[in-house]
Enzyme design. Structure first.
Site, PDB file in Angstrom:
ATOM      1  N   GLY A 187       6.069  21.857  30.970  1.00  0.00           N
ATOM      2  CA  GLY A 187       5.539  20.811  31.835  1.00  0.00           C
ATOM      3  C   GLY A 187       5.922  19.443  31.314  1.00  0.00           C
ATOM      4  N   HIS A 206      -6.580  14.497  28.133  1.00  0.00           N
ATOM      5  CA  HIS A 206      -6.515  13.463  29.182  1.00  0.00           C
ATOM      6  C   HIS A 206      -7.166  13.919  30.493  1.00  0.00           C
ATOM      7  CE1 HIS A 206      -4.212  10.684  26.749  1.00  0.00           C
ATOM      8  NE2 HIS A 206      -3.553  11.745  26.291  1.00  0.00           N
ATOM      9  N   TYR A 256      -0.868  12.653  35.015  1.00  0.00           N
ATOM     10  CA  TYR A 256      -0.683  13.780  34.102  1.00  0.00           C
ATOM     11  C   TYR A 256      -2.010  14.512  33.866  1.00  0.00           C
ATOM     12  CZ  TYR A 256      -0.329  15.949  29.470  1.00  0.00           C
ATOM     13  OH  TYR A 256      -0.401  16.821  28.416  1.00  0.00           O
ATOM     14  N   SER A 266      -4.289  15.304  19.598  1.00  0.00           N
ATOM     15  CA  SER A 266      -3.081  14.592  19.153  1.00  0.00           C
ATOM     16  C   SER A 266      -2.272  15.505  18.249  1.00  0.00           C
ATOM     17  CB  SER A 266      -3.475  13.324  18.394  1.00  0.00           C
ATOM     18  OG  SER A 266      -4.169  12.443  19.259  1.00  0.00           O
ATOM     19  N   ARG A 276      -7.416   6.225  16.094  1.00  0.00           N
ATOM     20  CA  ARG A 276      -7.772   7.247  17.077  1.00  0.00           C
ATOM     21  C   ARG A 276      -7.493   8.656  16.568  1.00  0.00           C
ATOM     22  NH1 ARG A 276      -5.168  10.094  21.503  1.00  0.00           N
ATOM     23  NH2 ARG A 276      -6.741  10.592  23.087  1.00  0.00           N
TER      24      ARG A 276
END
Lengths: 240, 240
Positions: A72, A113, A137, A166, A180
């Site tokens: 993807g 997300h 996305y 991440s 972050r």
């Protein structure tokens, strides 16, 4: 009883490459590449094609026990046209091919997300909260989760959705990312473990955040620990 | 201050036709038809085109205060190809056109089939529960809700999602449907009210079941009453 055969789609991607290495001792791997086939190792099967091409993905899933769907467009800046083809059409074809070919389980690479606006609002987030995607996305990955649930309820497929945090190619880049990542980091070995736990767990459907045991985490991984048996070995704090 | 101008997409559909009649005294209407334009009444504007065609929908939304997005394939048996084009691409183009043209609000025709598997399992359902679509159609509407939330959070659009229950062309058909409709009915006048409440309410985003005040309801409409001021006048019990 022989080893399971597992297809990894998006095998040339950053995560795909790590999973290829990390899962090869546990499973017989078939790797699906979109355009570029990496060097083929002994014992690997390789197929070429797009997951958004039904004939290609049907051939790719034929005879495997599980699919690790990493293919993807992975960019939060991806255009509508790109996520429509690569993520939405791609995940539909993957589930549908599995249904047709009798493949039992899909590990779906979702993303944090899907709920990115909770993070922006500073909300501690569990997988049960309604989706609040922060990008097209993210919306496309929410779609993959919802479609997965439908295939589970309607067709008896088993789908494990991993909202990956991440994932960095190398810890050397971490400094650039600010603080972050101390909350959102998923180490390579924890990623590998999370995927094989997802393949093995006695769960028909679930959504889990994919992060290490980060002290500063704001995404809840209790259900991943309890339902999948996920026992992360890393904590981003050691990078601080 | 003049009256609001409201675009109804899918104006030739069963619900679209009822809304056209029910909203004309309150708003200036622009009606979007896909292929067939019904007889045009005085004071109406009419446009022709597909909501999945960006140029067509951009022109259609230009200058309106709100869009009532009823266009799409309404069948729970719809194919993937159909929902991909009419529902997924269609709702994307509608939100995106509104963003480009500065339209403030969209009333999105969602469906109870977004959570259809709770119904099959006998679970009383509130809008906050995770989606469990019972069809590709239901998945496509879940997508429209998630994409709507993204446009609200990211672009400041306002989106009211209505998970419409059983909307029948005529109460005479009710006998054929068995008892389900006693729980799921949405009368014509309650549908009209719910839509204009959605246009007027001081709410930026919300998901609400669209049913009448049915005694045997198993979808929760408390939030529609509280947040939108929806005060349904009908109860399917009188049909029993």
């Amino acid at each position: 009883m022989g080893r399971k055969k597992v297809l990894i789609t998006g095998a040339a991607g950053r995560i795909g490459q790590v999973l290829r290495e990390g899962l090869k001792d546990r499973y017989d791997l078939r790797l699906m590449y979109h355009r570029t086939v990496l060097e083929v190792a002994e014992g690997e099967e390789v197929v070429l094609g797009s997951v958004a091409d039904m004939a290609a993905i049907e051939a790719a899933v034929d005879g495997v026990d599980a699919v690790v769907h990493m293919a993807g467009d992975p960019s939060t800046n991806a255009s509508w046209e790109s996520v429509l083809e690569k993520n939405i059409q791609g995940v539909y074809c993957t589930y549908e091919a599995c249904r047709k070919k009798g493949v039992k389980r899909v590990i779906f690479a979702s993303t944090n997300h899907v709920t990115g606006f909770y993070e922006q609002d500073g909300v501690y987030t569990t997988p049960e909260l309604p989706e609040r995607p922060d990008s097209l996305y993210g919306v496309s990955k929410a779609f993959g989760e919802d479609l997965g649930r439908y295939y589970v309820d309607e067709h008896g497929l088993e789908v494990i959705c991993l909202r990956i945090g991440s994932f960095q190619p190398d810890s050397a880049v971490i400094e650039r990312q600010g603080d972050r990542i101390l909350s959102t980091w998923l180490s390579h070995r924890d990623c590998v473990q999370l995927v094989w736990r997802g393949i093995e767990a006695d769960v028909r459907f679930g959504i889990y955040y994919g992060i290490s045991a980060n002290t500063r985490a704001y995404w809840d991984i209790q259900s991943a620990r309890q339902e999948l048996g996920y026992a992360p070995e890393d904590d981003a704090e050691r990078l601080a």
